[in-house]
Design a protein around this motif. Structure first.
Motif, PDB file in Angstrom:
ATOM      1  N   ASN A   1       2.004   1.745  12.928  1.00 29.85           N
ATOM      2  CA  ASN A   1       1.721   2.869  12.025  1.00 29.85           C
ATOM      3  C   ASN A   1       2.254   2.608  10.627  1.00 29.85           C
ATOM      4  N   THR A   2       1.969   1.436  10.084  1.00 29.22           N
ATOM      5  CA  THR A   2       2.441   1.149   8.729  1.00 29.22           C
ATOM      6  C   THR A   2       1.797   2.119   7.743  1.00 29.22           C
ATOM      7  N   ALA A   3       2.535   2.416   6.677  1.00 31.98           N
ATOM      8  CA  ALA A   3       2.015   3.304   5.637  1.00 31.98           C
ATOM      9  C   ALA A   3       0.971   2.573   4.799  1.00 31.98           C
ATOM     10  N   LYS A   4       0.088   3.326   4.192  1.00 28.75           N
ATOM     11  CA  LYS A   4      -0.774   2.779   3.152  1.00 28.75           C
ATOM     12  C   LYS A   4       0.018   2.773   1.854  1.00 28.75           C
ATOM     13  N   PRO A   5      -0.272   1.852   0.947  1.00 30.54           N
ATOM     14  CA  PRO A   5       0.505   1.772  -0.298  1.00 30.54           C
ATOM     15  C   PRO A   5       0.570   3.094  -1.061  1.00 30.54           C
ATOM     16  N   ALA A   6      -0.516   3.855  -1.087  1.00 27.85           N
ATOM     17  CA  ALA A   6      -0.526   5.106  -1.840  1.00 27.85           C
ATOM     18  C   ALA A   6       0.375   6.167  -1.231  1.00 27.85           C
TER      19      ALA A   6
END
Length: 305
Positions: free
Chosen positions: A146-151
């Motif tokens: 569940n890595t974050a998106k850069p934004a």
């Protein structure tokens, strides 16, 4: 090596930190061996591509616990193939685990971000026998799934960034403008540390200071050098650039040893490691740099270098 099976665990997310974050979990170093074209499917595959986000958004997390040292952002690649080929590519799981363990022991929380967000690819050959049990560690695996998106990342919350290596690290991350902005915010505005290990050094070669100068210019760095690659292999022909050559073209000094022993370079607030074995030394060096910065600037003011 048999394809490991993940056991879904309910993770107790380590969200205690003086600087909040997203996709919280704690990671450790992964494999940065010379890349090999492996005919296997990823154990974890990334989510569909979403493109480059135009801005950085803030997210809300619970207040950090007392005694925590802050947050460190692990930057991973989403690509599951080499370039335009069908050759499978992966993050280096061990470089995640060893660094995660080191940062966690020092009191830091770790969050994960990738260009696409969601799950990142983990190939069987990038998980050594001693690392297989950690595939069941929900604290790490929930973050990698569940890595974050850069934004979604608020860079103001981080003390350091750590670029994870692996065969996919040279794709999608080095040219990503939002990830670049996050790293340089941490470095210039937070007075924090930029670190990378093995092929993860590819992620820092395009970073620029606010004055337009390359981050690596005048800096001593290391990473996985092209002379250690299998240059006759199909994967190598997919590389968009070479790490040593690019660092030197940007005005930096690139150093590497001939063997597989750990090797790290610390130049101010830039910390890099040559190979898989260097993940833990890189994390230890980051912790030491942050401790020295805290001694000099307990109010988290901007630092030089």
């Amino acid at each position: 090596m048999h394809l490991p099976r993940f056991i879904q665990c309910v993770s107790i997310l380590m969200l205690s930190a003086s600087l909040g974050g997203v996709s919280s979990a704690q990671a450790a170093p992964s494999s940065g061996h010379a890349l090999a074209a492996v005919d296997r499917s990823p154990t974890v595959v990334p989510t569909e591509r979403t493109g480059t986000a135009p801005s950085v958004a803030k997210t809300d997390l619970p207040e950090p616990a007392r005694g925590s040292q802050g947050r460190i952002l692990f930057i991973l690649a989403s690509s599951k193939v080499h370039g335009a080929s069908s050759l499978p590519a992966s993050i280096s799981f061990g470089e995640v685990v060893h660094a995660w363990d080191t940062f966690q022991a020092a009191g830091y929380s770790v969050d994960f971000v990738s260009p696409d967000g969601g799950a990142v690819p983990i190939l069987d050959p990038y998980v050594s026998k001693d690392m297989e049990p950690r595939l069941k560690d929900g604290r790490i695996m929930d973050g990698l799934r569940n890595t974050a998106k850069p934004a979604q990342v608020d860079p103001a919350r981080y003390r350091a960034v750590y670029y994870v290596g692996g065969s996919n690290a040279i794709y999608g991350v080095p040219e990503h403008p939002v990830l670049q902005n996050i790293a340089m915010h941490v470095y210039e505005r937070n007075g924090g540390v930029i670190s990378a290990v093995c092929h993860g050094t590819a992620g820092i070669v395009n970073l620029k200071l606010s004055n337009g100068q390359a981050l690596v210019a005048g800096k001593r760095t290391t990473g996985f050098p092209e002379e250690h690659e299998d240059q006759g292999a199909a994967y190598f022909r997919e590389f968009p650039f070479l790490i040593r050559k690019t660092v030197e073209a940007r005005g930096g000094t690139f150093r590497a040893l001939d063997g597989d022993q750990p090797y790290a370079e610390v130049d101010g607030r830039v910390v890099t490691g040559q190979n898989y074995a260097s993940a833990k030394p890189v994390a230890e060096a980051v912790v030491e740099v942050l401790r020295k910065l805290a001694d000099r600037q307990p109010g988290r003011g901007a630092a030089k270098n």
